[in-house]
Structures are given as structure tokens and as C-alpha cells.
Design a protein around this motif. Structure first.
Motif, PDB file in Angstrom:
ATOM      1  N   GLY A  22       0.767  -1.228   0.000  1.00 29.17           N
ATOM      2  CA  GLY A  22       0.000   0.000   0.000  1.00 29.17           C
ATOM      3  C   GLY A  22       0.800   1.281   0.000  1.00 29.17           C
ATOM      4  N   PHE A  23       2.121   1.224   0.261  1.00 30.72           N
ATOM      5  CA  PHE A  23       2.833   2.496   0.381  1.00 30.72           C
ATOM      6  C   PHE A  23       4.282   2.467  -0.064  1.00 30.72           C
ATOM      7  CE2 PHE A  23       4.645   0.391   3.984  1.00 30.72           C
ATOM      8  CZ  PHE A  23       5.824   1.026   4.262  1.00 30.72           C
ATOM      9  N   ALA A  24       4.883   1.331  -0.314  1.00 31.14           N
ATOM     10  CA  ALA A  24       6.340   1.242  -0.390  1.00 31.14           C
ATOM     11  C   ALA A  24       6.938   1.437  -1.781  1.00 31.14           C
ATOM     12  CB  ALA A  24       6.800  -0.113   0.168  1.00 31.14           C
ATOM     13  N   ALA A  25       6.137   1.729  -2.782  1.00 35.14           N
ATOM     14  CA  ALA A  25       6.671   1.813  -4.145  1.00 35.14           C
ATOM     15  C   ALA A  25       7.779   2.856  -4.271  1.00 35.14           C
ATOM     16  CB  ALA A  25       5.546   2.117  -5.127  1.00 35.14           C
ATOM     17  N   SER A  26       7.542   4.061  -3.759  1.00 35.78           N
ATOM     18  CA  SER A  26       8.558   5.120  -3.867  1.00 35.78           C
ATOM     19  C   SER A  26       9.803   4.788  -3.058  1.00 35.78           C
ATOM     20  CB  SER A  26       7.976   6.457  -3.384  1.00 35.78           C
ATOM     21  OG  SER A  26       6.936   6.872  -4.220  1.00 35.78           O
ATOM     22  N   LEU A  27       9.623   4.096  -1.928  1.00 32.07           N
ATOM     23  CA  LEU A  27      10.763   3.739  -1.097  1.00 32.07           C
ATOM     24  C   LEU A  27      11.695   2.780  -1.821  1.00 32.07           C
ATOM     25  CD1 LEU A  27       8.919   3.122   2.288  1.00 32.07           C
ATOM     26  CD2 LEU A  27       9.979   5.213   1.484  1.00 32.07           C
ATOM     27  N   VAL A  28      11.098   1.878  -2.599  1.00 35.89           N
ATOM     28  CA  VAL A  28      11.905   0.887  -3.320  1.00 35.89           C
ATOM     29  C   VAL A  28      12.462   1.472  -4.613  1.00 35.89           C
ATOM     30  CG1 VAL A  28      11.859  -1.387  -4.431  1.00 35.89           C
ATOM     31  CG2 VAL A  28      10.554  -0.998  -2.332  1.00 35.89           C
ATOM     32  N   SER A  29      11.668   2.288  -5.308  1.00 38.41           N
ATOM     33  CA  SER A  29      12.096   2.791  -6.612  1.00 38.41           C
ATOM     34  C   SER A  29      13.140   3.900  -6.517  1.00 38.41           C
ATOM     35  CB  SER A  29      10.885   3.307  -7.396  1.00 38.41           C
ATOM     36  OG  SER A  29      10.310   4.436  -6.767  1.00 38.41           O
ATOM     37  N   THR A  30      13.088   4.703  -5.452  1.00 40.58           N
ATOM     38  CA  THR A  30      13.992   5.857  -5.356  1.00 40.58           C
ATOM     39  C   THR A  30      15.471   5.470  -5.427  1.00 40.58           C
ATOM     40  OG1 THR A  30      12.409   7.232  -4.177  1.00 40.58           O
ATOM     41  CG2 THR A  30      14.728   7.791  -3.897  1.00 40.58           C
ATOM     42  N   PRO A  31      15.965   4.550  -4.582  1.00 31.93           N
ATOM     43  CA  PRO A  31      17.383   4.177  -4.687  1.00 31.93           C
ATOM     44  C   PRO A  31      17.725   3.593  -6.052  1.00 31.93           C
ATOM     45  CG  PRO A  31      16.438   3.383  -2.628  1.00 31.93           C
ATOM     46  CD  PRO A  31      15.295   3.853  -3.478  1.00 31.93           C
ATOM     47  N   ALA A  32      16.808   2.796  -6.625  1.00 32.30           N
ATOM     48  CA  ALA A  32      17.070   2.173  -7.917  1.00 32.30           C
ATOM     49  C   ALA A  32      17.202   3.216  -9.022  1.00 32.30           C
ATOM     50  CB  ALA A  32      15.964   1.183  -8.256  1.00 32.30           C
ATOM     51  N   LEU A  33      16.286   4.182  -9.054  1.00 39.51           N
ATOM     52  CA  LEU A  33      16.327   5.204 -10.101  1.00 39.51           C
ATOM     53  C   LEU A  33      17.535   6.125  -9.943  1.00 39.51           C
ATOM     54  CD1 LEU A  33      12.541   6.168 -10.355  1.00 39.51           C
ATOM     55  CD2 LEU A  33      13.868   4.709 -11.898  1.00 39.51           C
ATOM     56  N   LEU A  34      17.874   6.459  -8.706  1.00 43.05           N
ATOM     57  CA  LEU A  34      19.072   7.277  -8.474  1.00 43.05           C
ATOM     58  C   LEU A  34      20.322   6.532  -8.929  1.00 43.05           C
ATOM     59  CD1 LEU A  34      18.281   8.778  -4.949  1.00 43.05           C
ATOM     60  CD2 LEU A  34      18.292  10.003  -7.125  1.00 43.05           C
ATOM     61  N   PHE A  35      20.386   5.245  -8.649  1.00 42.16           N
ATOM     62  CA  PHE A  35      21.533   4.426  -9.059  1.00 42.16           C
ATOM     63  C   PHE A  35      21.645   4.364 -10.581  1.00 42.16           C
ATOM     64  CE2 PHE A  35      23.393   0.302 -10.226  1.00 42.16           C
ATOM     65  CZ  PHE A  35      24.612   0.383  -9.565  1.00 42.16           C
ATOM     66  N   LEU A  36      20.502   4.373 -11.274  1.00 36.48           N
ATOM     67  CA  LEU A  36      20.493   4.312 -12.735  1.00 36.48           C
ATOM     68  C   LEU A  36      20.872   5.634 -13.384  1.00 36.48           C
ATOM     69  CD1 LEU A  36      17.281   2.163 -13.328  1.00 36.48           C
ATOM     70  CD2 LEU A  36      19.654   1.490 -13.782  1.00 36.48           C
ATOM     71  N   GLY A  37      20.973   6.684 -12.583  1.00 35.07           N
ATOM     72  CA  GLY A  37      21.410   7.968 -13.123  1.00 35.07           C
ATOM     73  C   GLY A  37      20.327   9.007 -13.284  1.00 35.07           C
ATOM     74  N   PHE A  38      19.114   8.711 -12.853  1.00 37.77           N
ATOM     75  CA  PHE A  38      18.060   9.724 -12.893  1.00 37.77           C
ATOM     76  C   PHE A  38      18.342  10.776 -11.821  1.00 37.77           C
ATOM     77  CE2 PHE A  38      16.010   6.068 -14.835  1.00 37.77           C
ATOM     78  CZ  PHE A  38      15.279   6.635 -15.874  1.00 37.77           C
ATOM     79  N   GLY A  39      18.056  12.039 -12.127  1.00 37.91           N
ATOM     80  CA  GLY A  39      18.267  13.105 -11.161  1.00 37.91           C
ATOM     81  C   GLY A  39      17.192  13.112 -10.085  1.00 37.91           C
ATOM     82  N   VAL A  40      17.502  13.745  -8.961  1.00 38.37           N
ATOM     83  CA  VAL A  40      16.549  13.809  -7.850  1.00 38.37           C
ATOM     84  C   VAL A  40      15.225  14.450  -8.278  1.00 38.37           C
ATOM     85  CG1 VAL A  40      16.101  14.755  -5.561  1.00 38.37           C
ATOM     86  CG2 VAL A  40      18.327  13.760  -6.071  1.00 38.37           C
ATOM     87  N   PRO A  41      15.226  15.600  -8.976  1.00 42.80           N
ATOM     88  CA  PRO A  41      13.946  16.185  -9.404  1.00 42.80           C
ATOM     89  C   PRO A  41      13.137  15.242 -10.296  1.00 42.80           C
ATOM     90  CG  PRO A  41      15.712  17.785  -9.613  1.00 42.80           C
ATOM     91  CD  PRO A  41      16.367  16.466  -9.348  1.00 42.80           C
ATOM     92  N   GLU A  42      13.810  14.509 -11.168  1.00 42.12           N
ATOM     93  CA  GLU A  42      13.117  13.556 -12.035  1.00 42.12           C
ATOM     94  C   GLU A  42      12.500  12.426 -11.223  1.00 42.12           C
ATOM     95  OE1 GLU A  42      15.679  13.769 -16.156  1.00 42.12           O
ATOM     96  OE2 GLU A  42      16.458  12.557 -14.512  1.00 42.12           O
TER      97      GLU A  42
END
Length: 241
Positions: A22-42
């Protein structure tokens, strides 16, 4: 294109977990997307949009399970919090903000895991509104608005379905307000709008649907443990990211 494809897989996995808890999608995706090179604002825009879109269907499906008073208090508190978050953007060091958020999230998860159920009193009106305020601030600054509300809902001793329903109502308002504020302040990167955002949101929708099918099959005790471990893990991952 490779970055986008891997990002879509990351959003699918994160949203499957988010659909179940119910709530953890952003918690899991944030480190992964940052590691892939996406910027914080993105990452903030992607997470807020994906969660907003996926929670619409959840809220429609579980509207009968929503505690309207609790959700209204959380949402009302989140609005000034989101405004405050936008006001300080650009004045805070992104790395310091991310590390500080990760520390707070990790501590919250540890409190839940080690002693949260020993708290005999359920949160009242001031605590609920304050939780919404903190969630709103984290929403516009990091998109990690889930942990404070997860801690509060855990203390309410809800069933997994009621937990998911209440969080969906809160996230729908908070994320919509946060995106509107970020857009008004021209803090949504143009490069994320196409094709990144549509591709990642579709991946999130598919993953969320799969996770939603698993919610009713998870025992309440197991669900509570998963929530706490995810809070801790997301806090650590945010610090390391």
C-alpha cells in the motif's frame, strides 16, 4: 533507452511491492532510479505521478474501507507541509536532505519493529495532523512521504486492506497537491515528461495491479512485519543512494 528500460523494470518491481503493502513503491524505486542515473527532481516527479495514478484505482476499489476522518486529517496536514517543502527547495543541500531523510526513516522503522506494538494508545487528532504535515514536506522534497504515515497507520492496528485504503486516500491528495505546487514553481524537469514518465507510469500500473492481487492473501502479522522491514530497508537505501 537502456536506462529507461531498466527503470521500467525497477518501477514494475517497486509497484508490485507497493501494490501489496500500500505504500512502499517510492521507497523501493527511489534508490534504484538514483543508481540508474536519474536526477533527484526527475525521481520525485516520477514517484509522485506513479503513486498518484496507481492509488486512484485502489481508492475506488476500497472506498468502503476508508476511514474518512483519518484521511482528511492526514491530507489537511499534508498541504502546508508540501508548501513548506517547495519553499525550501534549492536552499537545502540535496545530499544532506537525502541522508537526513534516510536516517529518520530508518529510526522510524526500527521503532516499529522493536517496540511499536507496545504503544497502547492510538494516535489522536494532533498526531495524525502532524504526521500529514511531515509527509507533505517529504513529498515535495524527496517524494518519500510514505514512512511517517505508515508508522501512524501501523499504530492504528488496521487490517491490511484498511491500511492500503487509508494510505491511498492520503496519497491521492498529497501527491496531487505536491505535483501542482512543483509545477507552479517550474520544478518539473521538461526532459522527464516524454517518454520517461509515460513508460514508467505504465510499468507502475502493471506492477501495482499484480501487487494488489496479493494483498488479501498476506496474513495480517506477516503484512505488519513486511511494512516495518521495508521502512528500515528504504531508509538505509536512501542513505546509501
Amino acid at each position: 533507452m537502456e536506462q529507461l528500460a531498466i527503470g521500467a523494470v525497477a518501477l514494475f518491481v517497486a509497484s508490485t511491492i507497493g501494490g501489496m503493502t500500500g505504500f512502499a513503491a517510492s521507497l523501493v524505486s527511489t534508490p534504484a532510479l538514483l543508481f540508474l542515473g536519474f536526477g533527484v527532481p526527475e525521481v520525485v516527479v516520477v514517484n509522485l505521478t506513479a503513486t498518484l495514478v496507481t492509488r486512484i484505482g485502489v481508492l475506488i476499489r476500497l472506498r468502503g474501507q476508508v476511514d474518512r476522518r483519518r484521511v482528511l486529517l492526514l491530507a489537511a496536514g499534508s498541504v502546508p507541509g508540501a508548501v513548506a517543502g517547495v519553499a525550501v527547495l534549492g536552499r537545502l543541500d540535496e545530499q544532506a536532505l537525502r541522508i537526513g531523510t534516510g536516517v529518520v526513516v530508518t529510526i522510524a522503522g526500527l521503532v516499529l519493529l522493536l517496540g511499536g506494538r507496545r504503544i497502547s494508545t492510538r494516535p489522536g487528532t494532533p498526531a495524525t495532523a502532524a504526521t500529514g504535515l511531515l509527509g507533505g514536506f517529504l513529498s515535495t522534497t524527496t517524494s518519500l512521504n510514505g514512512p511517517p504515515v505508515a508508522v501512524l497507520l501501523d499504530r492504528c492496528r488496521l487490517t491490511p486492506t484498511a491500511f492500503v485504503a487509508d494510505f491511498a486516500g492520503y496519497a491521492l491528495v498529497t501527491n496531487a497537491v505536491s505535483l501542482a505546487l512543483l509545477g507552479a514553481q517550474h520544478r518539473i524537469p521538461a526532459g522527464v515528461l516524454w517518454p520517461v514518465l509515460p513508460v514508467l507510469v505504465v510499468a507502475a500500473l502493471v506492477g501495482n495491479r499484480l501487487g494488489g492481487l496479493l494483498t488479501s492473501r498476506v496474513p495480517a502479522a506477516t503484512f505488519a512485519t513486511i511494512v516495518k522491514l521495508l521502512v528500515i530497508a528504504s531508509g538505509i537505501a536512501t542513505i546509501l543512494s
